[in-house]
Write an enzyme that holds these catalytic residues in place. Structure first.
Site, short mmCIF file in Angstrom:
data_model
loop_
_atom_site.label_atom_id
_atom_site.label_comp_id
_atom_site.label_asym_id
_atom_site.label_seq_id
_atom_site.Cartn_x
_atom_site.Cartn_y
_atom_site.Cartn_z
CB SER A 26 -31.75 4.65 67.42
OG SER A 26 -31.74 4.57 68.83
CG ASN A 113 -31.36 -5.39 75.78
OD1 ASN A 113 -31.03 -4.33 75.21
ND2 ASN A 113 -30.51 -6.37 76.00
CB THR A 158 -64.09 -13.14 35.46
OG1 THR A 158 -64.63 -13.51 34.18
CG2 THR A 158 -65.17 -13.33 36.52
CG HIS A 159 -60.44 -13.82 32.91
ND1 HIS A 159 -59.37 -14.62 33.20
CD2 HIS A 159 -61.55 -14.55 33.20
CE1 HIS A 159 -59.80 -15.80 33.62
NE2 HIS A 159 -61.12 -15.78 33.64
CB SER A 280 -51.40 17.44 32.73
OG SER A 280 -50.37 17.75 31.82
CE LYS A 286 -53.87 13.18 31.72
NZ LYS A 286 -52.97 12.20 31.18
CD GLU A 293 -52.19 7.73 38.57
OE1 GLU A 293 -51.68 7.32 37.52
OE2 GLU A 293 -52.35 8.95 38.79
CE1 TYR A 320 -32.34 -4.80 71.07
CE2 TYR A 320 -29.98 -4.73 71.49
CZ TYR A 320 -31.12 -4.16 70.95
OH TYR A 320 -31.03 -2.98 70.27
CD GLN A 325 -30.33 1.69 67.47
OE1 GLN A 325 -30.19 1.58 68.67
NE2 GLN A 325 -29.48 2.33 66.69
CE LYS A 328 -36.55 1.26 68.53
NZ LYS A 328 -35.70 0.12 68.10
N1 ARG Z 1 -31.88 1.70 70.88
C1 ARG Z 1 -31.92 0.31 71.16
C2 ARG Z 1 -32.95 -0.37 70.24
O1 ARG Z 1 -33.71 0.28 69.65
C3 ARG Z 1 -32.31 0.08 72.58
C4 ARG Z 1 -31.79 -1.17 73.14
C5 ARG Z 1 -30.31 -1.15 73.16
N2 ARG Z 1 -29.76 -2.17 73.95
C6 ARG Z 1 -28.46 -2.42 73.93
N3 ARG Z 1 -28.04 -3.33 74.73
N4 ARG Z 1 -27.66 -1.82 73.12
O2 ARG Z 1 -32.96 -1.57 70.11
#
Ligand code: ARG
Length: 462
Positions: A26, A113, A158-159, A280, A286, A293, A320, A325, A328
């Site tokens: 990651s 974790n 309205t509408h 355009s 234009k 938009e 966990y 992961q 993110k």
């Molecule tokens: N890169 C992992 C995440 O974003 C970190 C935690 C990983 N923990 C594990 N036991 N594999 O969640």
């Protein structure tokens, strides 16, 4: 990028498959957490030192090593290795490379974790701070135009059919209110999120006698988390943020849609600043409202990320799971998208040019003051339902004649109802209609100015 040895290889008999290594890594996206990861590590180390696990020298070495790593990261010279999976192990491995033994002690009483759960909170907390400032900026811009255009009459819809005359200032204040609730939602979510997972370790807590209050204080968390299983596993705070962002984007999309409609030749209520539009390649005349938009379009993307986070979390058993992961990229994209849209709006909206004449002319069409005539008859003693009926007939007649209600003579008006007198012409005017709506929260210019003053006070307070 050089190949580095994984930090958990001890129990394995063969190296990770190259595909699996890439699949599970990651670091490409979570390196965005690097600075908060370091911040969290420094606080953890300081606490370990306080409880006697790290010596003075070890703490000093960690501080120095981390300062160097921070520098390398901000200079762009840090060597990120996917073989080390994520931001946490990349930094820790570099620390050990730089300072030796002390680096290996940093992870005492900690797991990735609780580390990652802490990092995201620290990161998001700062980012929410930026969102709050951006929302306030946009709100200030809205109050400025509302003030300038407090007397500007436009049709209210309205509408999307002409309904009653309103003031443009009043319309801007409606946008202000939407954003104000967004602001309070973000603040509220930041408060709920500000709890520290460190000390939860992998899932069960740790056997070391940590001073979690101390670490929490160092990191400006309100408190350490109460339950270690929950602390490492739930991402509801990120979901909540994305839900708030989706609502805020939905608000921006509604504003965007109005800007698009208002800037058409048919409406011609406003002109967007040229620097926010594009042309355009084929049609020389234009001027396209690309920015609103795109804001409208990007709303779909943010809503999508919210749904993906909800789906990610759904049915996950405690505690966990690696699924997390995947939190993110959607979260970061929501932050980037919302930030960019708020930024665009804060500059674009206060710089609209308002075509007062076109708004006025449009409000004149569509019998926008019909309700005023009904209210007038009520004041003359007619029950509202009967007045509604009479005015309905008057409008039908006016449409047939191709006239506005205000264009009838008093004599013609008498055909609708004998009680109508010469003073009717005041209330049939657009100015009279808006001025009459002076109820708290109404569209009358006087009321709008009062609301602006209240809103200015409100945003000063928080
Ligand atoms: N890169 C992992 C995440 O974003 C970190 C935690 C990983 N923990 C594990 N036991 N594999 O969640």
């Amino acid at each position: 990028m050089k190949k580095k040895r994984s930090m958990w290889g001890g129990r394995f008999t063969e190296p990770t498959d190259a595909f699996v290594e890439a699949f599970t890594a990651s670091v490409e996206f979570d390196q965005r957490l690097a600075l908060v990861d370091i911040l969290g590590s420094l606080a953890h180390a300081k606490m370990l030192h306080k409880i006697g696990i790290l010596s003075d020298d070890e703490l000093e070495a960690i501080d120095k090593g981390m300062a160097k790593i921070k520098q390398e990261i901000t200079d762009g010279g840090f060597d990120w290795s996917p073989g080390l999976e994520d931001v946490h192990m990349n930094i820790e491995s570099r620390l050990t490379e730089l300072i030796g033994e002390a680096g290996k002690k940093l992870h005492t009483a900690r797991s990735r974790n609780d580390q990652v759960a802490t990092d995201i909170r620290l990161y998001l907390r700062d980012e929410i701070g930026h969102c709050l400032v951006q929302i306030r900026d946009l709100q200030k811009g809205l109050l400025d135009i509302a003030e300038q255009e407090a007397d500007t009459i436009m049709p209210g819809f309205t509408h999307l059919q002409v309904a009653q005359p309103i003031t443009f200032g009043h319309h801007m204040l409606a946008w202000f209110e939407m954003l104000d609730r967004d602001h309070s939602r973000f603040k509220d979510c930041a408060r709920r999120m500000n709890v520290m997972p460190l000390g939860a370790a992998a899932l069960a807590g740790t056997s070391y006698q940590l001073d979690r209050d101390y670490t929490a204080e160092l990191l400006a968390f309100d408190a350490p988390s109460r339950n270690s299983l929950d602390a490492v596993s739930d991402r509801d705070f990120a979901i909540e943020f994305c839900a708030n962002a989706a609502i805020c984007m939905t608000h921006l999309s509604r504003m965007a849609e109005e800007l698009v409609i208002w800037s058409t030749t048919q409406f011609n209520f406003i002109q967007l600043p040229d620097r926010y539009c594009t042309g355009s390649s084929i049609m020389p005349q234009k001027k396209n409202p690309d920015v609103p938009e795109l804001v409208r379009g990007k709303t779909g993307r943010v809503i999508g990320h919210l749904v993906s986070l909800l789906t990610l979390m759904k049915s996950q058993p405690l505690a966990y799971n690696k699924d997390n992961q995947e939190d993110k990229e959607p979260l970061f994209d929501v932050l980037d998208t919302l930030g960019a849209c708020l930024r665009a709006f804060s500059d674009m909206v206060p710089n609209l040019s308002v075509n007062r004449e076109a708004m006025y002319a449009a409000a004149k069409q569509g019998y926008a003051t019909a309700t005023d005539l009904a209210d007038y008859l009520v004041n003359k003693g007619l029950p509202f339902r009967d007045a509604h009926e009479v005015v309905g007939g008057a409008v039908a007649y006016a449409i047939q004649k191709g006239k506005d209600l205000s264009e009838f003579t008093l004599q013609e008006m008498h055909a609708f109802d004998r009680r109508i007198e010469a003073d009717v012409f005041d209330i049939l005017s657009l100015e009279g209609s808006v001025a009459a709506r002076e109820v708290f929260g109404g569209t009358a210019p006087k009321q709008v100015r009062r609301q602006i003053a209240d809103c200015r006070k409100l945003i000063k307070q928080s």
